[in-house]
Write a protein that holds these residues in place. Sequence first.
Motif, PDB file in Angstrom:
ATOM      1  N   ARG A  54       6.098   8.973   2.334  1.00  0.00           N
ATOM      2  CA  ARG A  54       7.160   8.016   2.023  1.00  0.00           C
ATOM      3  C   ARG A  54       8.172   7.958   3.164  1.00  0.00           C
ATOM      4  O   ARG A  54       8.642   6.879   3.546  1.00  0.00           O
ATOM      5  CB  ARG A  54       7.850   8.384   0.708  1.00  0.00           C
ATOM      6  N   VAL A  55       8.499   9.128   3.710  1.00  0.00           N
ATOM      7  CA  VAL A  55       9.436   9.169   4.821  1.00  0.00           C
ATOM      8  C   VAL A  55       8.851   8.490   6.047  1.00  0.00           C
ATOM      9  O   VAL A  55       9.508   7.690   6.734  1.00  0.00           O
ATOM     10  CB  VAL A  55       9.829  10.619   5.147  1.00  0.00           C
ATOM     11  N   THR A  56       7.582   8.779   6.358  1.00  0.00           N
ATOM     12  CA  THR A  56       6.941   8.178   7.523  1.00  0.00           C
ATOM     13  C   THR A  56       6.826   6.661   7.375  1.00  0.00           C
ATOM     14  O   THR A  56       7.008   5.921   8.345  1.00  0.00           O
ATOM     15  CB  THR A  56       5.563   8.800   7.753  1.00  0.00           C
ATOM     16  N   SER A 109       2.382  26.629   2.722  1.00  0.00           N
ATOM     17  CA  SER A 109       1.244  27.475   3.075  1.00  0.00           C
ATOM     18  C   SER A 109       0.868  28.431   1.948  1.00  0.00           C
ATOM     19  O   SER A 109      -0.308  28.713   1.720  1.00  0.00           O
ATOM     20  CB  SER A 109       1.561  28.280   4.343  1.00  0.00           C
ATOM     21  N   SER A 110       1.877  28.922   1.238  1.00  0.00           N
ATOM     22  CA  SER A 110       1.627  29.890   0.160  1.00  0.00           C
ATOM     23  C   SER A 110       1.159  29.243  -1.127  1.00  0.00           C
ATOM     24  O   SER A 110       0.697  29.936  -2.038  1.00  0.00           O
ATOM     25  CB  SER A 110       2.904  30.687  -0.123  1.00  0.00           C
ATOM     26  N   GLY A 111       1.279  27.919  -1.211  1.00  0.00           N
ATOM     27  CA  GLY A 111       0.871  27.224  -2.421  1.00  0.00           C
ATOM     28  C   GLY A 111       1.996  27.022  -3.411  1.00  0.00           C
ATOM     29  O   GLY A 111       1.790  26.422  -4.473  1.00  0.00           O
ATOM     30  N   ARG A 112       3.194  27.507  -3.113  1.00  0.00           N
ATOM     31  CA  ARG A 112       4.310  27.292  -4.030  1.00  0.00           C
ATOM     32  C   ARG A 112       4.657  25.809  -4.130  1.00  0.00           C
ATOM     33  O   ARG A 112       5.041  25.325  -5.189  1.00  0.00           O
ATOM     34  CB  ARG A 112       5.534  28.087  -3.578  1.00  0.00           C
ATOM     35  N   LEU A 113       4.503  25.106  -3.015  1.00  0.00           N
ATOM     36  CA  LEU A 113       4.669  23.659  -3.009  1.00  0.00           C
ATOM     37  C   LEU A 113       3.299  23.013  -2.920  1.00  0.00           C
ATOM     38  O   LEU A 113       2.493  23.371  -2.057  1.00  0.00           O
ATOM     39  CB  LEU A 113       5.536  23.223  -1.832  1.00  0.00           C
ATOM     40  N   ASP A 114       3.008  22.110  -3.824  1.00  0.00           N
ATOM     41  CA  ASP A 114       1.710  21.443  -3.873  1.00  0.00           C
ATOM     42  C   ASP A 114       1.518  20.569  -2.640  1.00  0.00           C
ATOM     43  O   ASP A 114       2.385  19.746  -2.306  1.00  0.00           O
ATOM     44  CB  ASP A 114       1.633  20.591  -5.139  1.00  0.00           C
ATOM     45  N   ARG A 115       0.389  20.717  -1.962  1.00  0.00           N
ATOM     46  CA  ARG A 115       0.172  19.988  -0.712  1.00  0.00           C
ATOM     47  C   ARG A 115       0.086  18.478  -0.923  1.00  0.00           C
ATOM     48  O   ARG A 115       0.626  17.702  -0.140  1.00  0.00           O
ATOM     49  CB  ARG A 115      -1.079  20.482   0.011  1.00  0.00           C
ATOM     50  N   ASP A 116      -0.576  18.031  -1.983  1.00  0.00           N
ATOM     51  CA  ASP A 116      -0.672  16.599  -2.212  1.00  0.00           C
ATOM     52  C   ASP A 116       0.701  15.982  -2.455  1.00  0.00           C
ATOM     53  O   ASP A 116       1.025  14.919  -1.914  1.00  0.00           O
ATOM     54  CB  ASP A 116      -1.597  16.310  -3.397  1.00  0.00           C
ATOM     55  N   GLU A 117       1.509  16.624  -3.281  1.00  0.00           N
ATOM     56  CA  GLU A 117       2.851  16.116  -3.551  1.00  0.00           C
ATOM     57  C   GLU A 117       3.706  16.179  -2.287  1.00  0.00           C
ATOM     58  O   GLU A 117       4.489  15.260  -2.009  1.00  0.00           O
ATOM     59  CB  GLU A 117       3.505  16.916  -4.676  1.00  0.00           C
ATOM     60  N   PHE A 118       3.552  17.248  -1.540  1.00  0.00           N
ATOM     61  CA  PHE A 118       4.318  17.420  -0.304  1.00  0.00           C
ATOM     62  C   PHE A 118       3.958  16.319   0.699  1.00  0.00           C
ATOM     63  O   PHE A 118       4.824  15.716   1.325  1.00  0.00           O
ATOM     64  CB  PHE A 118       4.020  18.796   0.295  1.00  0.00           C
ATOM     65  N   THR A 119       2.662  16.074   0.822  1.00  0.00           N
ATOM     66  CA  THR A 119       2.209  15.059   1.757  1.00  0.00           C
ATOM     67  C   THR A 119       2.647  13.669   1.318  1.00  0.00           C
ATOM     68  O   THR A 119       3.012  12.825   2.146  1.00  0.00           O
ATOM     69  CB  THR A 119       0.683  15.106   1.902  1.00  0.00           C
ATOM     70  N   ALA A 120       2.641  13.420   0.009  1.00  0.00           N
ATOM     71  CA  ALA A 120       3.106  12.127  -0.495  1.00  0.00           C
ATOM     72  C   ALA A 120       4.572  11.896  -0.143  1.00  0.00           C
ATOM     73  O   ALA A 120       4.967  10.787   0.231  1.00  0.00           O
ATOM     74  CB  ALA A 120       2.908  12.036  -2.006  1.00  0.00           C
ATOM     75  N   ALA A 121       5.376  12.948  -0.235  1.00  0.00           N
ATOM     76  CA  ALA A 121       6.793  12.842   0.129  1.00  0.00           C
ATOM     77  C   ALA A 121       6.939  12.555   1.625  1.00  0.00           C
ATOM     78  O   ALA A 121       7.719  11.688   2.041  1.00  0.00           O
ATOM     79  CB  ALA A 121       7.536  14.115  -0.249  1.00  0.00           C
ATOM     80  N   ALA A 122       6.179  13.296   2.436  1.00  0.00           N
ATOM     81  CA  ALA A 122       6.223  13.059   3.879  1.00  0.00           C
ATOM     82  C   ALA A 122       5.739  11.659   4.218  1.00  0.00           C
ATOM     83  O   ALA A 122       6.257  11.014   5.133  1.00  0.00           O
ATOM     84  CB  ALA A 122       5.369  14.110   4.598  1.00  0.00           C
ATOM     85  N   SER A 141       0.816  -1.211   0.000  1.00  0.00           N
ATOM     86  CA  SER A 141       0.000   0.000   0.000  1.00  0.00           C
ATOM     87  C   SER A 141       0.843   1.250   0.000  1.00  0.00           C
ATOM     88  O   SER A 141       0.359   2.329  -0.312  1.00  0.00           O
ATOM     89  CB  SER A 141      -0.914   0.012   1.236  1.00  0.00           C
ATOM     90  N   ARG A 142       2.150   1.125   0.340  1.00  0.00           N
ATOM     91  CA  ARG A 142       3.020   2.290   0.427  1.00  0.00           C
ATOM     92  C   ARG A 142       4.105   2.283  -0.622  1.00  0.00           C
ATOM     93  O   ARG A 142       4.628   3.327  -0.962  1.00  0.00           O
ATOM     94  CB  ARG A 142       3.668   2.343   1.806  1.00  0.00           C
ATOM     95  N   GLY A 143       4.497   1.107  -1.080  1.00  0.00           N
ATOM     96  CA  GLY A 143       5.532   1.042  -2.079  1.00  0.00           C
ATOM     97  C   GLY A 143       6.915   1.307  -1.525  1.00  0.00           C
ATOM     98  O   GLY A 143       7.801   1.717  -2.252  1.00  0.00           O
TER      99      GLY A 143
END
Length: 428
Positions: free
Chosen positions: A419-421, A404-417, A69-71
């Motif tokens: 993977r780390v978790t 917070s400003s939207g420069r980094l996409d939240r979905d992509e950011f959360t996906a990266a976090a 489920s996480r890859g």
Amino acid sequence: MSLRTGWVVTALALLLASGAVTSCGSPPGTDTGTARATTTPGGPGSPAGPDSPAPTAATVTPTPTQDPSRGTPTLNPTAPQPTGPDRSGDQADEPTPAQLAGRRVVYSYPGLTPPPALLADIRAGLAAGVIFFGENVSSPEQLRSVVRQLREAQQQSPVQAPLLLMTDQEGGLVRRLPGAPELSARRIGQAADPVAAATEAGTGAGTNLAGVGLNVNLAPVLDVYDVPGNFADRAERSFSSDPDVVAALGTAFIKAQQKTGVAATAKHFPGLGTAPANSNTDTGPVTLPAGLSRLREVDEAPYPDAVAADVGLVMLSWAVYPALDPDHPAGLSATVVERELRERIGFQGVTITDALEAGALQAVGTTGPRAVAAALAGMDLLLCSARDTGQGEEAAAALAEALSSGRLDRDEFTAAADRVTALRSGLG
């Protein structure tokens, strides 16, 4: 997508006499990167003298399995695993930008004692892990005590996944702890039975680190050197000039180490094998004009096997490769990270930068802009290894602001976090 199934005496004396040090992305002679060299116990720069007790052997854990489920690899099947769609790292509420950002930052600190600020950041769930250097280690017992402090702080945090506790234990000159693996990559490649030597080195590295409570090794090096004495060969950090040999030995090291429950890191993608001896990404920009055929047929060639062995992390180089992206260092290039590593090679695990303070990034600006640029390129973990907790806090703050400003996409950011978790959750 889930990972593919399955997961020197005169020369050394001269290097040591010259004060040689090496980093994850630097040749000997620099002290700014992520892997300052230590010698065999008792020598210059050694974290402990010959009278220091050896690290307690760790119990070998089961062979890594996968969480489809996480890859990402699950190194310790008995550890708590992330489940379902919850992306908050075992936290009931939606994580704040600051908390998400902290989950992508690896901290460092000076001396033998973790500073209160670092412990506070860990308790608040604002750190993914800590990297250790020779200056942080006086003995195995001392390091175990530090690890207990860090783990106790983490257990008070809202993120109930173990910290990533890492170091560079490649073998030969590049070691933070006394003991295994003592052979350098070059000497492993020259052994009568190289695969057996690589397997022994991987087991030794993992047992050594696990014995003091560490769970990530920033090794092995998969660079395929082209000229004897160049960057990769100078400190004996390359197994061979033959990509097939590097692939076989790197894979043997990875598999053996990860059986001990310690995640391995393949580095430095797409490869530093053509870097001249005087190249130094720690102190300034480095451009490697290797052609696309050399890069893909030689330098990148060991990585598919590493991915098939379920390697936990891949570290990217700070060099520029014009054949791939003439405008950005590899770790700041979406072309290299996403197209080459993710899509072409098929790696779906955790990507980690080399030292974020490297001189190769001077044109990018200070820590904050560097952190954001790395995240934009698709890097998951940011290695803040300047031995300054303020560096990690600056990186995390910049990531949080960009999120917070939207420069980094939240979905992509959360996906990266995520993977780390997931990696953290599979480690002890």
